[in-house]
Design an enzyme around this catalytic site. Structure first.
Site, PDB file in Angstrom:
ATOM      1  N   HIS A 100       0.838  -1.209   0.000  1.00 50.83           N
ATOM      2  CA  HIS A 100       0.000   0.000   0.000  1.00 50.83           C
ATOM      3  C   HIS A 100       0.869   1.254   0.000  1.00 50.83           C
ATOM      4  O   HIS A 100       2.049   1.225   0.378  1.00 50.83           O
ATOM      5  CB  HIS A 100      -0.916   0.033   1.232  1.00 50.83           C
ATOM      6  CG  HIS A 100      -0.179   0.149   2.539  1.00 50.83           C
ATOM      7  ND1 HIS A 100       0.528  -0.904   3.086  1.00 50.83           N
ATOM      8  CD2 HIS A 100      -0.033   1.186   3.394  1.00 50.83           C
ATOM      9  CE1 HIS A 100       1.078  -0.515   4.220  1.00 50.83           C
ATOM     10  NE2 HIS A 100       0.763   0.746   4.438  1.00 50.83           N
ATOM     11  N   ASP A 102       0.332   5.154   1.808  1.00 56.69           N
ATOM     12  CA  ASP A 102      -0.442   5.562   2.979  1.00 56.69           C
ATOM     13  C   ASP A 102      -1.460   6.657   2.671  1.00 56.69           C
ATOM     14  O   ASP A 102      -1.151   7.617   1.949  1.00 56.69           O
ATOM     15  CB  ASP A 102       0.504   6.085   4.066  1.00 56.69           C
ATOM     16  CG  ASP A 102       1.275   4.964   4.743  1.00 56.69           C
ATOM     17  OD1 ASP A 102       0.685   3.896   4.966  1.00 56.69           O
ATOM     18  OD2 ASP A 102       2.466   5.166   5.042  1.00 56.69           O
ATOM     19  N   HIS A 259       4.756   0.210   0.379  1.00 52.83           N
ATOM     20  CA  HIS A 259       5.487  -0.568   1.366  1.00 52.83           C
ATOM     21  C   HIS A 259       4.619  -1.686   1.925  1.00 52.83           C
ATOM     22  O   HIS A 259       3.386  -1.675   1.756  1.00 52.83           O
ATOM     23  CB  HIS A 259       6.042   0.323   2.478  1.00 52.83           C
ATOM     24  CG  HIS A 259       5.003   1.129   3.195  1.00 52.83           C
ATOM     25  ND1 HIS A 259       4.384   2.223   2.631  1.00 52.83           N
ATOM     26  CD2 HIS A 259       4.458   0.991   4.430  1.00 52.83           C
ATOM     27  CE1 HIS A 259       3.528   2.735   3.497  1.00 52.83           C
ATOM     28  NE2 HIS A 259       3.543   2.000   4.595  1.00 52.83           N
ATOM     29  N   ARG A 274       6.506   6.523  14.705  1.00 54.15           N
ATOM     30  CA  ARG A 274       6.344   7.045  13.348  1.00 54.15           C
ATOM     31  C   ARG A 274       5.768   8.453  13.318  1.00 54.15           C
ATOM     32  O   ARG A 274       4.866   8.794  14.082  1.00 54.15           O
ATOM     33  CB  ARG A 274       5.414   6.117  12.540  1.00 54.15           C
ATOM     34  CG  ARG A 274       5.421   6.453  11.061  1.00 54.15           C
ATOM     35  CD  ARG A 274       4.661   5.439  10.265  1.00 54.15           C
ATOM     36  NE  ARG A 274       3.267   5.833  10.173  1.00 54.15           N
ATOM     37  CZ  ARG A 274       2.457   5.440   9.195  1.00 54.15           C
ATOM     38  NH1 ARG A 274       2.883   4.607   8.268  1.00 54.15           N
ATOM     39  NH2 ARG A 274       1.210   5.835   9.176  1.00 54.15           N
TER      40      ARG A 274
HETATM   41  C1  SIN Z   1       3.188   0.895   7.815  1.00 56.21           C
HETATM   42  O1  SIN Z   1       3.494   2.083   7.925  1.00 56.21           O
HETATM   43  O2  SIN Z   1       2.350   0.523   7.012  1.00 56.21           O
HETATM   44  C2  SIN Z   1       3.908  -0.115   8.682  1.00 56.21           C
HETATM   45  C3  SIN Z   1       5.354  -0.171   8.396  1.00 56.21           C
HETATM   46  C4  SIN Z   1       6.083  -1.095   9.337  1.00 56.21           C
HETATM   47  O3  SIN Z   1       5.653  -1.284  10.472  1.00 56.21           O
HETATM   48  O4  SIN Z   1       7.116  -1.630   8.935  1.00 56.21           O
END
Ligand code: SIN
Length: 283
Positions: A100, A102, A259, A274
């Site tokens: 996906h 984001d 990602h 994050r």
């Molecule tokens: C995400 O942001 O979709 C998760 C990325 C991760 O936890 O590696």
């Protein structure tokens, strides 16, 4: 850690570079300019052995752009712009466990994200990234011609993000639990192919998690096109894979990267910190 000679080491032929010799808590303008160049060139950049407090994480993020407050994840105390992505040993689902980009259902999907590993499993829990410039450029001229004129519909409706079981160990805002039951505020249309505002390159901008259809087409017409694209964009030669250790940082460009967080560490805990950087409306 001194900020002396910055070294850039690509980690795959498609995208991704590890940058060494940098302390992300103290970046002078010259080092930031070199990091930003690498970000645009390699699309996702990685750093090891960092230790960013939430405040330092936000300061770093602001070098890339304005911070954006996540629409449904509860932030950490005192820092509305910082969330934790947590998977506990007894959780079965993970967050971000499919290809996906984001927040593409927003009018202005995010520019990028900065993810900082605080606790990682002994093995597993890697994140994969895929280059959406390559995904577009490797299509036939005929397919590119067709896609260049198409608009895609994005929605958060199918994600189940609002459900406790999906993000059991992460806080979800009360407001999101009702909003995300419907399309209200969680649906937007974007070009299937977007032009990166800084590089001018075209990138495929549909993803299997959030893109649900093509505008002015029936489901029967749009589904095979989307299924083909979702399969195509995840070809191994468009990807890289990052093995985390505690202290590692990834910064990716959500305008041209997808990602996938791997869910292969049952019984272990993984905690990531994050931030997200505000983006603009794709064109
Ligand atoms: C995400 O942001 O979709 C998760 C990325 C991760 O936890 O590696």
């Amino acid at each position: 850690m001194p900020n002396s000679t910055l070294e850039v080491h690509p980690i795959s032929g498609a995208l991704g570079a590890e940058i060494r010799g940098v302390d992300l808590r103290n970046l002078d303008n010259a080092h930031f300019a070199a990091i930003h160049d690498a970000f645009l060139k390699y699309l996702v950049i990685f750093f090891r052995d960092q230790d960013l407090s939430p405040e330092q994480h936000k300061t770093l993020s602001r070098r890339f752009g304005a911070l954006y407050v996540h629409p449904y994840l509860a932030p950490i105390d005192g820092h509305p712009e910082v969330v934790r992505i947590v998977k506990q040993p007894d959780d079965t689902l993970n967050f971000g466990g499919s290809w996906h980009a984001d927040l593409t259902y927003l009018e202005k999907p995010m520019l990028g994200a900065i993810l900082h590993a605080r606790e990682v499993p002994t093995v597993g829990g890697d994140t994969m990234f895929a280059n959406m410039y390559l995904a577009y450029e490797t299509l036939s001229a005929g397919m590119r011609y067709l896609l260049d004129g198409l608009i895609a519909v994005h929605t958060a409706r199918n994600t189940g993000y609002y459900k406790r079981e999906k993000v059991r160990s992460m806080g979800v805002l009360e407001s999101a639990k009702t909003t995300y039951d419907t399309d209200a505020g969680t649906m937007f249309e974007h070009p299937v192919v977007r032009t990166h505002p800084e590089t001018g390159r075209k990138a495929l901008f549909v993803n299997a998690l959030l893109t649900v259809g093509l505008k002015d087409m029936t489901e029967d017409e749009s589904r095979p096109i989307l299924d083909f694209l979702f399969h195509h964009l995840a070809r191994p030669e468009f990807t890289c894979r990052f093995r985390w250790d505690t202290g590692a940082v990834a910064i990716w460009d959500n305008r041209c990267v997808q990602h996938f967080a791997l869910n292969d560490y049952p019984g272990q805990r993984r905690v990531m910190q994050r931030t997200i950087i505000a983006g603009d409306r794709p064109y």
